[in-house]
Every structure is written in structure tokens, then in C-alpha cells.
Design a protein around this motif. Structure first.
Motif, PDB file in Angstrom:
ATOM      1  N   HIS A 133       0.845  -1.197   0.000  1.00 52.52           N
ATOM      2  CA  HIS A 133       0.000   0.000   0.000  1.00 52.52           C
ATOM      3  C   HIS A 133       0.878   1.244   0.000  1.00 52.52           C
ATOM      4  O   HIS A 133       1.986   1.226   0.535  1.00 52.52           O
ATOM      5  CB  HIS A 133      -0.868  -0.028   1.259  1.00 52.52           C
ATOM      6  N   GLU A 134       0.369   2.326  -0.593  1.00 54.57           N
ATOM      7  CA  GLU A 134       1.100   3.597  -0.617  1.00 54.57           C
ATOM      8  C   GLU A 134       0.094   4.733  -0.482  1.00 54.57           C
ATOM      9  O   GLU A 134      -0.983   4.685  -1.072  1.00 54.57           O
ATOM     10  CB  GLU A 134       1.854   3.721  -1.935  1.00 54.57           C
ATOM     11  N   VAL A 135       0.452   5.735   0.310  1.00 53.59           N
ATOM     12  CA  VAL A 135      -0.411   6.893   0.516  1.00 53.59           C
ATOM     13  C   VAL A 135       0.424   8.151   0.321  1.00 53.59           C
ATOM     14  O   VAL A 135       1.487   8.292   0.929  1.00 53.59           O
ATOM     15  CB  VAL A 135      -1.014   6.899   1.938  1.00 53.59           C
ATOM     16  N   PHE A 136      -0.050   9.045  -0.550  1.00 55.69           N
ATOM     17  CA  PHE A 136       0.596  10.342  -0.725  1.00 55.69           C
ATOM     18  C   PHE A 136      -0.149  11.363   0.122  1.00 55.69           C
ATOM     19  O   PHE A 136      -1.376  11.400   0.120  1.00 55.69           O
ATOM     20  CB  PHE A 136       0.555  10.780  -2.195  1.00 55.69           C
ATOM     21  N   PHE A 190       4.718  16.212  -0.763  1.00 56.60           N
ATOM     22  CA  PHE A 190       6.114  16.100  -0.349  1.00 56.60           C
ATOM     23  C   PHE A 190       6.322  14.925   0.601  1.00 56.60           C
ATOM     24  O   PHE A 190       7.437  14.598   0.942  1.00 56.60           O
ATOM     25  CB  PHE A 190       6.599  17.394   0.328  1.00 56.60           C
ATOM     26  N   GLU A 191       5.232  14.306   1.036  1.00 61.03           N
ATOM     27  CA  GLU A 191       5.325  13.185   1.960  1.00 61.03           C
ATOM     28  C   GLU A 191       4.552  11.995   1.402  1.00 61.03           C
ATOM     29  O   GLU A 191       3.526  12.160   0.762  1.00 61.03           O
ATOM     30  CB  GLU A 191       4.729  13.560   3.318  1.00 61.03           C
ATOM     31  N   ARG A 192       5.071  10.798   1.674  1.00 62.23           N
ATOM     32  CA  ARG A 192       4.328   9.589   1.316  1.00 62.23           C
ATOM     33  C   ARG A 192       4.651   8.496   2.329  1.00 62.23           C
ATOM     34  O   ARG A 192       5.729   8.469   2.916  1.00 62.23           O
ATOM     35  CB  ARG A 192       4.623   9.134  -0.100  1.00 62.23           C
ATOM     36  N   ASP A 193       3.707   7.613   2.523  1.00 61.80           N
ATOM     37  CA  ASP A 193       3.861   6.458   3.407  1.00 61.80           C
ATOM     38  C   ASP A 193       3.741   5.206   2.561  1.00 61.80           C
ATOM     39  O   ASP A 193       2.909   5.147   1.659  1.00 61.80           O
ATOM     40  CB  ASP A 193       2.778   6.447   4.492  1.00 61.80           C
ATOM     41  N   GLU A 194       4.558   4.210   2.864  1.00 60.39           N
ATOM     42  CA  GLU A 194       4.538   2.945   2.128  1.00 60.39           C
ATOM     43  C   GLU A 194       4.552   1.782   3.115  1.00 60.39           C
ATOM     44  O   GLU A 194       5.194   1.847   4.158  1.00 60.39           O
ATOM     45  CB  GLU A 194       5.746   2.843   1.200  1.00 60.39           C
ATOM     46  N   TRP A 195       3.845   0.700   2.735  1.00 63.03           N
ATOM     47  CA  TRP A 195       3.812  -0.521   3.527  1.00 63.03           C
ATOM     48  C   TRP A 195       4.243  -1.672   2.643  1.00 63.03           C
ATOM     49  O   TRP A 195       3.802  -1.790   1.496  1.00 63.03           O
ATOM     50  CB  TRP A 195       2.395  -0.789   4.044  1.00 63.03           C
ATOM     51  N   TYR A 196       5.080  -2.553   3.187  1.00 58.68           N
ATOM     52  CA  TYR A 196       5.602  -3.708   2.451  1.00 58.68           C
ATOM     53  C   TYR A 196       5.437  -4.963   3.300  1.00 58.68           C
ATOM     54  O   TYR A 196       5.605  -4.917   4.526  1.00 58.68           O
ATOM     55  CB  TYR A 196       7.099  -3.554   2.162  1.00 58.68           C
ATOM     56  N   LEU A 197       5.153  -6.076   2.649  1.00 64.51           N
ATOM     57  CA  LEU A 197       5.208  -7.374   3.301  1.00 64.51           C
ATOM     58  C   LEU A 197       6.624  -7.888   3.098  1.00 64.51           C
ATOM     59  O   LEU A 197       7.108  -7.952   1.961  1.00 64.51           O
ATOM     60  CB  LEU A 197       4.202  -8.349   2.692  1.00 64.51           C
ATOM     61  N   VAL A 198       7.298  -8.227   4.184  1.00 68.82           N
ATOM     62  CA  VAL A 198       8.693  -8.656   4.128  1.00 68.82           C
ATOM     63  C   VAL A 198       8.812 -10.065   4.678  1.00 68.82           C
ATOM     64  O   VAL A 198       8.218 -10.404   5.705  1.00 68.82           O
ATOM     65  CB  VAL A 198       9.601  -7.705   4.956  1.00 68.82           C
ATOM     66  N   ARG A 199       9.582 -10.895   3.986  1.00 69.84           N
ATOM     67  CA  ARG A 199       9.951 -12.229   4.484  1.00 69.84           C
ATOM     68  C   ARG A 199      11.467 -12.255   4.516  1.00 69.84           C
ATOM     69  O   ARG A 199      12.124 -12.174   3.476  1.00 69.84           O
ATOM     70  CB  ARG A 199       9.411 -13.324   3.578  1.00 69.84           C
ATOM     71  N   ASP A 200      12.015 -12.326   5.735  1.00 64.22           N
ATOM     72  CA  ASP A 200      13.473 -12.312   5.839  1.00 64.22           C
ATOM     73  C   ASP A 200      14.042 -13.706   5.574  1.00 64.22           C
ATOM     74  O   ASP A 200      13.298 -14.680   5.474  1.00 64.22           O
ATOM     75  CB  ASP A 200      13.932 -11.729   7.172  1.00 64.22           C
ATOM     76  N   PRO A 201      15.354 -13.825   5.400  1.00 60.17           N
ATOM     77  CA  PRO A 201      15.964 -15.128   5.070  1.00 60.17           C
ATOM     78  C   PRO A 201      15.661 -16.223   6.096  1.00 60.17           C
ATOM     79  O   PRO A 201      15.649 -17.396   5.762  1.00 60.17           O
ATOM     80  CB  PRO A 201      17.460 -14.822   5.015  1.00 60.17           C
ATOM     81  N   SER A 208       8.039   5.959   5.993  1.00 63.31           N
ATOM     82  CA  SER A 208       7.530   7.281   5.680  1.00 63.31           C
ATOM     83  C   SER A 208       8.659   8.069   5.033  1.00 63.31           C
ATOM     84  O   SER A 208       9.793   8.050   5.520  1.00 63.31           O
ATOM     85  CB  SER A 208       7.067   7.970   6.968  1.00 63.31           C
ATOM     86  N   PHE A 209       8.359   8.728   3.929  1.00 62.35           N
ATOM     87  CA  PHE A 209       9.354   9.499   3.187  1.00 62.35           C
ATOM     88  C   PHE A 209       8.924  10.952   3.098  1.00 62.35           C
ATOM     89  O   PHE A 209       7.737  11.248   2.957  1.00 62.35           O
ATOM     90  CB  PHE A 209       9.504   8.973   1.753  1.00 62.35           C
ATOM     91  N   VAL A 210       9.896  11.837   3.129  1.00 62.41           N
ATOM     92  CA  VAL A 210       9.666  13.259   2.907  1.00 62.41           C
ATOM     93  C   VAL A 210      10.586  13.688   1.787  1.00 62.41           C
ATOM     94  O   VAL A 210      11.793  13.440   1.839  1.00 62.41           O
ATOM     95  CB  VAL A 210       9.965  14.074   4.183  1.00 62.41           C
ATOM     96  N   ASN A 211      10.031  14.306   0.736  1.00 64.30           N
ATOM     97  CA  ASN A 211      10.856  14.800  -0.365  1.00 64.30           C
ATOM     98  C   ASN A 211      11.471  16.132   0.017  1.00 64.30           C
ATOM     99  O   ASN A 211      10.773  17.018   0.509  1.00 64.30           O
ATOM    100  CB  ASN A 211      10.036  14.981  -1.637  1.00 64.30           C
ATOM    101  N   ASP A 212      12.742  16.250  -0.237  1.00 62.29           N
ATOM    102  CA  ASP A 212      13.431  17.517  -0.035  1.00 62.29           C
ATOM    103  C   ASP A 212      12.965  18.456  -1.138  1.00 62.29           C
ATOM    104  O   ASP A 212      13.141  18.163  -2.324  1.00 62.29           O
ATOM    105  CB  ASP A 212      14.939  17.278  -0.104  1.00 62.29           C
ATOM    106  N   SER A 213      12.372  19.580  -0.779  1.00 62.02           N
ATOM    107  CA  SER A 213      11.794  20.477  -1.784  1.00 62.02           C
ATOM    108  C   SER A 213      12.844  21.077  -2.715  1.00 62.02           C
ATOM    109  O   SER A 213      12.553  21.392  -3.862  1.00 62.02           O
ATOM    110  CB  SER A 213      10.996  21.590  -1.113  1.00 62.02           C
ATOM    111  N   SER A 214      14.084  21.206  -2.262  1.00 62.62           N
ATOM    112  CA  SER A 214      15.112  21.794  -3.122  1.00 62.62           C
ATOM    113  C   SER A 214      15.667  20.790  -4.133  1.00 62.62           C
ATOM    114  O   SER A 214      15.902  21.118  -5.283  1.00 62.62           O
ATOM    115  CB  SER A 214      16.246  22.383  -2.281  1.00 62.62           C
ATOM    116  N   SER A 215      15.884  19.535  -3.714  1.00 66.42           N
ATOM    117  CA  SER A 215      16.460  18.538  -4.616  1.00 66.42           C
ATOM    118  C   SER A 215      15.431  17.538  -5.127  1.00 66.42           C
ATOM    119  O   SER A 215      15.718  16.752  -6.016  1.00 66.42           O
ATOM    120  CB  SER A 215      17.590  17.783  -3.919  1.00 66.42           C
ATOM    121  N   ASN A 216      14.231  17.543  -4.527  1.00 64.32           N
ATOM    122  CA  ASN A 216      13.158  16.608  -4.882  1.00 64.32           C
ATOM    123  C   ASN A 216      13.580  15.152  -4.685  1.00 64.32           C
ATOM    124  O   ASN A 216      13.075  14.259  -5.342  1.00 64.32           O
ATOM    125  CB  ASN A 216      12.655  16.852  -6.302  1.00 64.32           C
TER     126      ASN A 216
END
Length: 77
Positions: A8-11, A16-27, A37-45
Motif C-alpha cells: 500500500h502507498e499513501v501520498f 512532499f510526503e508519502r507512506d509505504e507498507w511492504y510485506l517482508v519475508r526475511d531469510p 515514511s518518506f519526505v521529499n526535499d523540496s530543493s532537490s526533490n
């Protein structure tokens, strides 16, 4: 190397912000939902992490929302 499936992903309204969810299976076979959660740097994008958290699958499935429904469909594959 862990197996990762995007669930799932939500903007945020400001785009400038987005949230992402992943299903992970480790080794080792452990499965969990990774929330990032990610924040885009407005100067460098360029995105940068602002939060990262591991969530138990049972915790996500106990909720009655779109994320839980998407996780159920991924687990059924």
C-alpha cells in the motif's frame, strides 16, 4: 536477501510526503509488515526517510481498513 512485496502507498496532500507498507519475508522465514515514511526535499526533490517501523502481521490484520484488506489479498496468493 529478504523478499519484499509492496502492499500500500499513501501520498500526503502536500505531495512532499508519502507512506509505504511492504510485506517482508526475511531469510530466516520471519514475516512482518514494514512501514516507511518518506519526505521529499523540496530543493532537490529527493526522498529521505523520516520513519521506519516493523509491524506484526497480526496487528495489521486486526484492523478493518484498506491496508488490512490489501495484506489479506497478498497473503492469499
Amino acid at each position: 536477501m529478504p523478499q519484499v512485496v509492496r502492499i500500500h502507498e499513501v501520498f500526503r496532500p502536500n505531495q512532499f510526503e508519502r507512506d509505504e507498507w511492504y510485506l517482508v519475508r526475511d531469510p530466516g522465514g520471519r514475516r512482518y509488515v514494514l512501514f516507511e515514511s518518506f519526505v521529499n526535499d523540496s530543493s532537490s526533490n529527493q526522498p529521505r526517510h523520516s520513519r521506519k517501523r516493523e509491524i506484526a502481521i497480526k496487528t495489521v490484520l486486526a484492523q478493518n481498513n484498506e491496508l488490512a484488506n490489501k495484506l489479506r489479498s497478498v497473503l492469499e496468493l
